[in-house]
Design a protein around this motif. Sequence first.
Motif: not given
Length: 289
Positions: A101-127
């Motif tokens: 089992l793996n812990m990923h820093g996004s609400l999958l399936p959104k932002y799979r891959g690297r740097a999920p927190v940075n990408w979420a902010i970059l895209h203006g996500e509110t959650e």
Amino acid sequence: MHAVVFAYHDVGVNCLSALINAGIKIDLVVTHQDDPNENVWFGSVAKMCADRKIPCITPNANELGELVHKLQALSSDYIFSFYYRFMIPQTILACATIAALNMHGSLLPKYRGRAPVNWAILHGETETGATLHVMDTKPDAGDIVGQAAILIGPDETATDVFEKVSQAAVTVIEQALPTLLEGIVPRKPNELEKGSYFGGRKPADGQIHWNQTAKQVHDLVRAVAPPYPGAFTDYQGARMVVARTSLQGPLPTNLELGVCGIQVVDNRVFGICGDRKAVEILEWFPASQ
């Protein structure tokens, strides 16, 4: 229950602690040696293991395959990955007698891959949030075991949000553990077609393009603010790291909103953007500092 844990960063420290507190016997921890070229601002899994006398190793990516025989001999119930940076080979995942089992820093399936927190902010996500999922050959593609969401404030930086995601990860693992301790892995489909995949980010990706909208520039600054490498722009022949911006007014009446780039008015620094709006630069410094 026994587990082998691949872990790094604050999420690694916090989730490993949650496993130990739940009574899981940690047979081995695999972590990374800190990169001397990286600004290491987060907790140390290796130090935690040393303090608690937990067996811990730091193989490089090419050495992971050599662990298969060792993990087969351990025959641990679970393999967990908590912000471990290397792809874990399928031959290792198969060593878990119940699940990997793996812990990923996004609400999958959104932002799979690297740097999920940075990408979420970059895209203006509110959650965003944290997701525990079954490890598969494709990254972040296995069935979802549990999730917890957090809100992203309009001025929060990646560090602010990562701290929330780290706590959400603990919430997810604590909620899942009672069932996992019974040897049962709850699953729901990870609907990849509804999500997105992103690669890693490089320092050069922090360049500000003033023809973008003010919100896009503000979100970039938040997404890569120090201790990450930072957004940057050139001003009067010097490269400047833009560490903090604001979209809040009021703006001086004598700003030239039709000219993109840096303007200094009344000892305040503004970046004029492509949508004829401005971000105020509250903190910046020379890139060589």
